[in-house]
Design an enzyme around this catalytic site. Structure first.
Site, PDB file in Angstrom:
ATOM      1  N   CYS A 125       1.005  -1.243  -0.039  1.00  0.00           N
ATOM      2  CA  CYS A 125      -0.040  -0.129  -0.007  1.00  0.00           C
ATOM      3  C   CYS A 125       0.848   1.338  -0.031  1.00  0.00           C
ATOM      4  CB  CYS A 125      -0.950  -0.230   1.114  1.00  0.00           C
ATOM      5  SG  CYS A 125      -2.143   1.166   0.969  1.00  0.00           S
ATOM      6  N   ASP A 183      -8.471  -3.300  -7.443  1.00  0.00           N
ATOM      7  CA  ASP A 183      -8.029  -2.524  -6.545  1.00  0.00           C
ATOM      8  C   ASP A 183      -8.731  -0.940  -6.941  1.00  0.00           C
ATOM      9  OD1 ASP A 183      -6.763  -0.620  -4.895  1.00  0.00           O
ATOM     10  OD2 ASP A 183      -4.729  -1.698  -4.946  1.00  0.00           O
ATOM     11  N   HIS A 214      -7.705  -4.445  -3.242  1.00  0.00           N
ATOM     12  CA  HIS A 214      -6.597  -3.823  -2.581  1.00  0.00           C
ATOM     13  C   HIS A 214      -6.219  -4.406  -1.088  1.00  0.00           C
ATOM     14  CE1 HIS A 214      -3.931  -0.351  -1.542  1.00  0.00           C
ATOM     15  NE2 HIS A 214      -4.449  -0.326  -0.321  1.00  0.00           N
TER      16      HIS A 214
END
Length: 245
Positions: A125, A183, A214
């Site tokens: 991330c 995502d 994600h």
């Protein structure tokens, strides 16, 4: 391998940075991976990721990425309040601080007998973006970026000429870019933009897109996909084993 853990507080220009060190027991020297967390800092899933990598023969450093903005040892919860605080910290930290954080770890490693001098980076991330940022340092030989956020935007940092994608000429190591096609934080157009810019800059990189959401590598929550996570770890271990070991 049996993994040991220690905590060191490294001096940086913006204050002490708590850093968690996970490495094989004993006195042997190993390659090092700088492992960057999500906005929540070293949660259980991040610590388990670090120990998994360490168990394959690496010393793994996990810095607290927002150490200037929180008490040492802060771990944010995987809830709305934690997400709000982490995203606020993301916007509140200067980009220069990420670079000096990286340099503080690299400088400290030079004095550690268990570091063999081969250094890579990895992250998830925002941590995927910070691993990419670490790759700007000449000492970083290989970097694995998992669904890195904000590479395709000008959100962090917003200073002209200082965005990570503006400094591709500073990357000398190999990159592994790993994305989830479902995502919502990094849409297809954003991924395509990153791919085009890396290609135009003649960066040495590999590119992987899988059918994942994600945070599919985080082993907590409904988005976790064990098969895809295993594929991601195997890809990273292949890169680090080939380049660092």
């Amino acid at each position: 391998m049996i993994i040991q853990k220690e905590i060191v507080d490294l001096a940086t220009p913006t204050g002490l940075m708590r850093t968690y060190v996970h490495r094989p027991e004993g006195d042997k020297a190993y390659p090092v991976i700088l492992l960057y967390s999500e906005i929540f800092q070293q949660t259980g899933p991040i610590e388990r990721a670090a120990r998994l990598m360490a168990g394959h023969g690496y010393a793994v450093l996990v810095p607290e990425i927002f150490h200037e903005l929180n008490p040492l040892g802060t771990v944010l919860a995987y809830d709305q309040a934690g997400s709000d605080k982490g995203n606020s910290d993301k916007m509140g930290k200067s980009i220069e601080s990420y670079d000096t954080d990286n340099q503080a770890m690299i400088t400290w490693l030079a004095d550690q007998p268990w570091c063999n001098g081969q250094i890579g980076a990895m992250g998830f991330c925002i941590g995927g973006h910070l691993a990419f940022r670490a790759a700007l340092q000449p000492q970083i030989k290989a970097t694995a970026c998992f669904y890195p956020t904000d590479l395709h935007t000008r959100v962090i940092p917003n200073q002209a000429g200082q965005h990570s994608m503006d400094r591709l000429a500073d990357i000398s190591g190999e990159l592994l870019m790993f994305w989830g096609k479902q995502d919502p934080h990094i849409p297809a157009a954003g991924r395509a933009l990153v791919y085009q810019q890396l290609s135009a800059a003649d960066i040495n990189f590999s590119w992987h897109e899988v059918n994942g959401q994600h945070a599919f590598m985080r082993d907590e929550g409904h988005r976790y996909d064990a098969q895809l996570a295993m594929l991601g770890y195997q890809s990273a271990l292949g890169l680090f084993g080939r380049v660092l070991a």
